[in-house]
Scaffold this motif. Structure first.
Motif, PDB file in Angstrom:
ATOM      1  N   ARG A 117       0.833  -1.201   0.000  1.00 48.14           N
ATOM      2  CA  ARG A 117       0.000   0.000   0.000  1.00 48.14           C
ATOM      3  C   ARG A 117       0.868   1.251   0.000  1.00 48.14           C
ATOM      4  N   GLU A 118       1.913   1.243   0.789  1.00 47.59           N
ATOM      5  CA  GLU A 118       2.823   2.388   0.807  1.00 47.59           C
ATOM      6  C   GLU A 118       3.553   2.525  -0.528  1.00 47.59           C
ATOM      7  N   ASP A 121       1.124   4.125  -2.939  1.00 45.74           N
ATOM      8  CA  ASP A 121       0.978   5.551  -2.630  1.00 45.74           C
ATOM      9  C   ASP A 121       2.195   6.331  -3.116  1.00 45.74           C
TER      10      ASP A 121
END
Length: 245
Positions: A117-118, A121
């Motif tokens: 997820r990071e 992003d």
């Protein structure tokens, strides 16, 4: 967002085991290797997958099916022979372009403690076409030494940390990548991503962004890599594999 899992290779370095079982289906603590790859991706919210298959593809398709067991959707991109990382992306292009935005590419033989997820992003934040995930945690399998001008060893380190970013095989790409792959005629030859496409992008001035974090990863590429994971106790394996998923 879709994730493309690369599972088409023949696993030649793991023969004779892979004469009968494709590498992503190697049993590892009660489940196929690629199932352990799948769990962290699902945990970060990805529900649509494309699996690139070729060698002994029916074993992978029979086990993972359409993904109902995990509450996800799985499509397959299949070819008669492996096509290289970039070639597999090209082969799966129609499936990958069904959704807007970038897509994630991960190897089907690497257990990785990467925060996907990071990573996603980070990719969205810079707006470039390519992000490569790098780990700063990689230990060499050989010893290194500092040797002076008299050929005397001044320092010796057994399996030191490389202290350089190492690619763990995960990439975030947007659809601009397809035009670059097409230039290499992927219908007629294997095309690799890091050795063919990336050098050309850099030569042309196209930015490639590196996401570097200190995370562990385990590439099950050789017999000793596989055996070392098999020998782990359940407690030891629980530090690596997502048992709670």
């Amino acid at each position: 967002m879709k994730a493309l899992i690369l599972a088409a290779g023949k696993g030649t370095r793991l023969r004779p085991i892979t004469n009968y079982v494709p590498k992503p289906m190697l049993p590892l603590h009660g489940r196929p290797l690629m199932e352990w790859v799948l769990y962290p991706l699902i945990a970060c919210g990805i529900t649509n997958f494309v699996i690139a298959v070729s060698y002994l593809a029916e074993q992978i398709e029979n086990y993972f099916g359409k993904g109902e067991r995990w509450g996800v959707n799985i499509d397959y991109s299949c070819g008669s022979e492996p096509a290289g990382k970039a070639g597999e992306i090209w082969r799966a292009r129609n499936l990958l372009q069904q959704e807007e935005g970038p897509f994630l590419v991960v190897p089907g033989d690497t257990v990785c403690h990467l925060d996907y997820r990071e990573l996603l992003d980070f990719h969205q934040g810079h707006g470039g076409p390519v992000t490569v995930a790098f780990s700063s945690r990689y230990h060499l399998e050989v010893g290194t030494a500092q040797i002076d001008e008299h050929n005397l060893v001044k320092e010796f380190k057994e399996r030191p940390n490389l202290n350089q970013p190492v690619s763990s095989g995960a990439y975030v790409l947007d659809k601009r990548i397809f035009s670059h792959i097409e230039k290499f005629n992927p219908e007629k030859q294997e095309v690799d991503l890091p050795s063919d496409i990336f050098p050309r992008l850099l030569q042309e001035g196209t930015p490639i962004y590196g996401y570097t974090r200190d995370y562990p990863w385990w590439d099950v590429g050789r017999i000793n890599d596989y055996e070392s994971l098999l020998k782990l106790s359940r407690a030891e394996a629980a530090q690596i594999l997502p048992w709670g998923s």
